[in-house]
Design a protein around this motif. Structure first.
Motif, PDB file in Angstrom:
ATOM      1  N   ALA A   1       0.848  -1.200   0.000  1.00 13.28           N
ATOM      2  CA  ALA A   1       0.000   0.000   0.000  1.00 13.28           C
ATOM      3  C   ALA A   1       0.882   1.248   0.000  1.00 13.28           C
ATOM      4  CB  ALA A   1      -0.922  -0.001   1.216  1.00 13.28           C
ATOM      5  N   LYS A   2       1.923   1.206   0.814  1.00 15.76           N
ATOM      6  CA  LYS A   2       2.810   2.378   0.933  1.00 15.76           C
ATOM      7  C   LYS A   2       3.584   2.643  -0.350  1.00 15.76           C
ATOM      8  CE  LYS A   2       3.396   2.568   5.920  1.00 15.76           C
ATOM      9  NZ  LYS A   2       3.177   1.269   6.569  1.00 15.76           N
ATOM     10  N   GLN A   3       3.724   1.600  -1.177  1.00 18.03           N
ATOM     11  CA  GLN A   3       4.480   1.786  -2.434  1.00 18.03           C
ATOM     12  C   GLN A   3       3.617   2.348  -3.571  1.00 18.03           C
ATOM     13  OE1 GLN A   3       6.003  -2.164  -3.125  1.00 18.03           O
ATOM     14  NE2 GLN A   3       7.190  -2.124  -1.235  1.00 18.03           N
ATOM     15  N   MET A   4       2.302   2.381  -3.348  1.00 15.92           N
ATOM     16  CA  MET A   4       1.427   2.838  -4.446  1.00 15.92           C
ATOM     17  C   MET A   4       1.081   4.313  -4.229  1.00 15.92           C
ATOM     18  SD  MET A   4      -1.162  -0.293  -5.242  1.00 15.92           S
ATOM     19  CE  MET A   4      -1.763  -0.585  -3.622  1.00 15.92           C
ATOM     20  N   ALA A   5       1.431   5.134  -5.213  1.00 12.82           N
ATOM     21  CA  ALA A   5       1.232   6.577  -5.071  1.00 12.82           C
ATOM     22  C   ALA A   5      -0.257   6.943  -5.012  1.00 12.82           C
ATOM     23  CB  ALA A   5       1.899   7.289  -6.237  1.00 12.82           C
ATOM     24  N   ASP A   6      -1.091   6.128  -5.648  1.00 14.27           N
ATOM     25  CA  ASP A   6      -2.510   6.485  -5.735  1.00 14.27           C
ATOM     26  C   ASP A   6      -3.355   5.644  -4.778  1.00 14.27           C
ATOM     27  OD1 ASP A   6      -2.126   4.117  -7.094  1.00 14.27           O
ATOM     28  OD2 ASP A   6      -3.434   4.643  -8.779  1.00 14.27           O
ATOM     29  N   PHE A   7      -2.785   5.329  -3.617  1.00  6.05           N
ATOM     30  CA  PHE A   7      -3.487   4.474  -2.659  1.00  6.05           C
ATOM     31  C   PHE A   7      -3.044   4.902  -1.261  1.00  6.05           C
ATOM     32  CE2 PHE A   7      -4.258   0.468  -0.379  1.00  6.05           C
ATOM     33  CZ  PHE A   7      -5.413  -0.005  -0.976  1.00  6.05           C
ATOM     34  N   GLY A   8      -3.992   5.138  -0.366  1.00  5.73           N
ATOM     35  CA  GLY A   8      -3.648   5.579   0.987  1.00  5.73           C
ATOM     36  C   GLY A   8      -2.986   4.457   1.792  1.00  5.73           C
ATOM     37  N   ASP A   9      -2.108   4.835   2.728  1.00  5.99           N
ATOM     38  CA  ASP A   9      -1.338   3.840   3.487  1.00  5.99           C
ATOM     39  C   ASP A   9      -2.219   2.835   4.226  1.00  5.99           C
ATOM     40  OD1 ASP A   9       0.827   5.195   2.594  1.00  5.99           O
ATOM     41  OD2 ASP A   9       1.493   5.935   4.549  1.00  5.99           O
ATOM     42  N   ASP A  10      -3.356   3.299   4.738  1.00  7.94           N
ATOM     43  CA  ASP A  10      -4.220   2.408   5.543  1.00  7.94           C
ATOM     44  C   ASP A  10      -5.445   1.909   4.783  1.00  7.94           C
ATOM     45  OD1 ASP A  10      -2.720   2.365   7.839  1.00  7.94           O
ATOM     46  OD2 ASP A  10      -3.562   4.259   8.559  1.00  7.94           O
ATOM     47  N   GLU A  11      -5.534   2.274   3.510  1.00  5.04           N
ATOM     48  CA  GLU A  11      -6.772   1.947   2.784  1.00  5.04           C
ATOM     49  C   GLU A  11      -6.941   0.450   2.526  1.00  5.04           C
ATOM     50  OE1 GLU A  11      -8.079   5.984   0.429  1.00  5.04           O
ATOM     51  OE2 GLU A  11      -6.672   4.682  -0.597  1.00  5.04           O
ATOM     52  N   TYR A  12      -5.838  -0.298   2.624  1.00 16.14           N
ATOM     53  CA  TYR A  12      -5.956  -1.747   2.399  1.00 16.14           C
ATOM     54  C   TYR A  12      -6.931  -2.390   3.391  1.00 16.14           C
ATOM     55  CZ  TYR A  12      -3.115  -2.644   6.521  1.00 16.14           C
ATOM     56  OH  TYR A  12      -2.679  -2.730   7.814  1.00 16.14           O
ATOM     57  N   LYS A  13      -7.156  -1.714   4.510  1.00 18.93           N
ATOM     58  CA  LYS A  13      -8.079  -2.272   5.514  1.00 18.93           C
ATOM     59  C   LYS A  13      -9.533  -2.214   5.045  1.00 18.93           C
ATOM     60  CE  LYS A  13      -5.165  -0.824   9.341  1.00 18.93           C
ATOM     61  NZ  LYS A  13      -4.882   0.293  10.266  1.00 18.93           N
ATOM     62  N   HIS A  14      -9.789  -1.359   4.081  1.00 22.80           N
ATOM     63  CA  HIS A  14     -11.185  -1.107   3.709  1.00 22.80           C
ATOM     64  C   HIS A  14     -11.527  -1.534   2.287  1.00 22.80           C
ATOM     65  CE1 HIS A  14     -11.288   0.795   7.514  1.00 22.80           C
ATOM     66  NE2 HIS A  14     -10.329   1.619   7.176  1.00 22.80           N
ATOM     67  N   MET A  15     -10.680  -2.353   1.701  1.00 24.05           N
ATOM     68  CA  MET A  15     -10.965  -2.821   0.335  1.00 24.05           C
ATOM     69  C   MET A  15     -10.577  -4.281   0.186  1.00 24.05           C
ATOM     70  SD  MET A  15      -7.704  -3.317  -0.918  1.00 24.05           S
ATOM     71  CE  MET A  15      -7.885  -3.493  -2.671  1.00 24.05           C
ATOM     72  N   LEU A  16     -11.197  -4.898  -0.815  1.00 26.12           N
ATOM     73  CA  LEU A  16     -10.787  -6.246  -1.200  1.00 26.12           C
ATOM     74  C   LEU A  16     -11.150  -6.412  -2.672  1.00 26.12           C
ATOM     75  CD1 LEU A  16      -9.787  -9.105  -0.545  1.00 26.12           C
ATOM     76  CD2 LEU A  16     -12.135  -9.716   0.001  1.00 26.12           C
ATOM     77  N   CYS A  17     -10.174  -6.823  -3.474  1.00 21.81           N
ATOM     78  CA  CYS A  17     -10.474  -7.098  -4.878  1.00 21.81           C
ATOM     79  C   CYS A  17     -10.805  -8.575  -5.049  1.00 21.81           C
ATOM     80  CB  CYS A  17      -9.296  -6.744  -5.774  1.00 21.81           C
ATOM     81  SG  CYS A  17      -9.078  -4.981  -5.970  1.00 21.81           S
ATOM     82  N   VAL A  18     -11.962  -8.832  -5.619  1.00 19.58           N
ATOM     83  CA  VAL A  18     -12.325 -10.182  -6.055  1.00 19.58           C
ATOM     84  C   VAL A  18     -12.746  -9.995  -7.508  1.00 19.58           C
ATOM     85  CG1 VAL A  18     -13.782 -12.201  -5.685  1.00 19.58           C
ATOM     86  CG2 VAL A  18     -13.078 -10.806  -3.728  1.00 19.58           C
ATOM     87  N   GLU A  19     -12.012 -10.650  -8.406  1.00 16.86           N
ATOM     88  CA  GLU A  19     -12.096 -10.295  -9.818  1.00 16.86           C
ATOM     89  C   GLU A  19     -12.502 -11.490 -10.673  1.00 16.86           C
ATOM     90  OE1 GLU A  19      -8.195  -8.675 -10.744  1.00 16.86           O
ATOM     91  OE2 GLU A  19      -7.903  -8.192  -8.649  1.00 16.86           O
ATOM     92  N   ALA A  20     -13.680 -11.408 -11.266  1.00 16.92           N
ATOM     93  CA  ALA A  20     -14.092 -12.445 -12.215  1.00 16.92           C
ATOM     94  C   ALA A  20     -13.167 -12.335 -13.418  1.00 16.92           C
ATOM     95  CB  ALA A  20     -15.535 -12.209 -12.633  1.00 16.92           C
ATOM     96  N   ALA A  21     -12.535 -13.463 -13.788  1.00 15.70           N
ATOM     97  CA  ALA A  21     -11.440 -13.365 -14.764  1.00 15.70           C
ATOM     98  C   ALA A  21     -11.341 -14.593 -15.658  1.00 15.70           C
ATOM     99  CB  ALA A  21     -10.118 -13.172 -14.008  1.00 15.70           C
ATOM    100  N   ALA A  22     -10.672 -14.410 -16.778  1.00 15.63           N
ATOM    101  CA  ALA A  22     -10.282 -15.531 -17.641  1.00 15.63           C
ATOM    102  C   ALA A  22      -8.789 -15.369 -17.842  1.00 15.63           C
ATOM    103  CB  ALA A  22     -11.026 -15.470 -18.973  1.00 15.63           C
ATOM    104  N   VAL A  23      -8.009 -16.123 -17.075  1.00 15.75           N
ATOM    105  CA  VAL A  23      -6.558 -15.931 -17.066  1.00 15.75           C
ATOM    106  C   VAL A  23      -5.816 -17.208 -17.456  1.00 15.75           C
ATOM    107  CG1 VAL A  23      -4.563 -15.271 -15.671  1.00 15.75           C
ATOM    108  CG2 VAL A  23      -6.764 -14.190 -15.229  1.00 15.75           C
ATOM    109  N   GLU A  24      -6.168 -18.305 -16.802  1.00 14.22           N
ATOM    110  CA  GLU A  24      -5.382 -19.526 -17.011  1.00 14.22           C
ATOM    111  C   GLU A  24      -5.457 -19.996 -18.469  1.00 14.22           C
ATOM    112  OE1 GLU A  24      -6.724 -23.257 -15.477  1.00 14.22           O
ATOM    113  OE2 GLU A  24      -4.683 -23.982 -15.174  1.00 14.22           O
ATOM    114  N   LYS A  25      -6.682 -19.966 -19.017  1.00 14.72           N
ATOM    115  CA  LYS A  25      -6.846 -20.390 -20.415  1.00 14.72           C
ATOM    116  C   LYS A  25      -7.242 -19.177 -21.240  1.00 14.72           C
ATOM    117  CE  LYS A  25      -8.221 -24.973 -18.966  1.00 14.72           C
ATOM    118  NZ  LYS A  25      -9.257 -25.363 -18.015  1.00 14.72           N
TER     119      LYS A  25
END
Ligand code: BG6
Length: 314
Positions: free
Chosen positions: A253-277
């Motif tokens: 989080a601290k390495q991302m310029a467009d993301f607050g240091d503590d914001e990881y506590k309030h988000m979660l990405c769950v991403e419907a995806a087609a990656v393996e195939k």
């Protein structure tokens, strides 16, 4: 598009960027920026925001907006010589005034059709002609539905191959109180360990450190349970076999310029995806990938934290 209260309205968003606001009769709403074709807000009928957008998000090209639902296309991740997660998320989309017929959700007036075609510059970095049509719709009950239709429009007779994700940032009260159900016991590729393949152990997925995993061949329904909010997100998907789960935790989080240091506590990405195939389209062929999100009080789901009951009853 109508400018009535219920329906879709084109207006100006942050930094004068065009956005479309969708409103449903019972009060649910959503916002979609033409920049990135990106959903940046989804509110229930109490006006509560359900998606996370960073307070440091930069609403300005060429950076993709940090939060909401960025579209990863023509690649998820950074395998081929394209920018990470492809270019669809930082291109200007247009309103599609004449989309081919859509078989679904004829009940909803709150929808918008967007289209992305490659520019001359895009063709230099990914030499394939395509039409990417995206419909974002709100159901009368406030469910958010995204349908992508990607067509190979090449005249050169060549197929193309892509990977894809709806990079959804859910807003959660406290990441340590969140669990995901529907992915337990599945195989995943761990992005934090050179994409090595492992099998998930345990009853449900919970969070106490950085996570960056691609779950493979997942069920079509996944539940994200926010214990503190007593809210369950149900993600339904079609055409998208995989599911990425990402939380950067404190160090990243601290390495991302467009993301607050503590914001990881309030988000979660769950991403419907087609990656393996990866998906291959011959000229004239079309692919469709759909994601539907609902947010329901956890008490609606008998058995609350029992994944099978949640997934059956919601
Ligand atoms: C996730 C990836 O989907 O997106 C992570 O699995 C990545 O590896 C994250 O760090 C954010 O990517 P970006 O390009 O938006 O910073």
């Amino acid at each position: 598009m109508s400018s009535d209260k219920v329906g879709a309205e084109l207006c100006k968003g942050i930094n004068g960027l065009d956005k479309v606001v969708l409103r449903e009769s019972r009060g649910a709403s959503a916002e979609v920026y033409l920049y990135g074709g990106q959903v940046t807000s989804w509110k229930n009928d109490h006006g509560e925001e359900l998606l996370f957008v960073s307070s440091k998000a930069i609403f300005k090209p060429p950076k993709a907006i940090r939060g909401g639902i960025p579209i990863c296309f023509p690649q998820f991740g950074s395998h081929v010589s394209l920018e990470q997660h492809g270019f669809a998320r930082n291109r200007q989309w247009s309103i599609d005034t004449d989309p081919p017929p859509f078989p679904t959700n004829s009940l909803s007036k709150a929808y918008v059709d967007l289209i992305l075609r490659p520019s001359e510059e895009d063709l230099k970095i990914w030499a394939h002609s395509f039409e990417f049509r995206l419909r974002v719709a709100l159901s009368p009950g406030g469910d958010l539905m995204l349908t992508s239709r990607i067509r190979n429009t090449s005249a050169d007779g060549k197929p193309f191959t892509f990977t894809f994700a709806y990079h959804t940032y859910f807003s959660v009260s406290d990441i340590s109180e969140v669990r995901i159900e529907g992915l337990e016991t599945l195989d995943y590729l761990d992005n934090l360990q050179n994409k090595e393949r492992f099998t998930e152990q345990g009853d449900a997925i919970t969070f106490e450190s950085e996570v960056d995993k691609i779950y493979l061949s997942t069920p079509t329904k996944i539940a994200i349970m926010d214990h503190e909010k007593k809210r369950t997100f149900v993600l339904r998907k079609d055409g998208l076999p995989d599911a990425v789960v990402w939380n950067p935790w404190d160090k990243k989080a601290k390495q991302m310029a467009d993301f607050g240091d503590d914001e990881y506590k309030h988000m979660l990405c769950v991403e419907a995806a087609a990656v393996e195939k990866p998906i291959t389209l011959k000229p004239g062929e079309e692919w469709k990938g759909r994601q539907e999100l609902s947010a329901v009080p956890s008490s609606y789901c008998s058995g609350q934290l029992d994944p099978r009951k949640v997934l059956l009853s919601c």
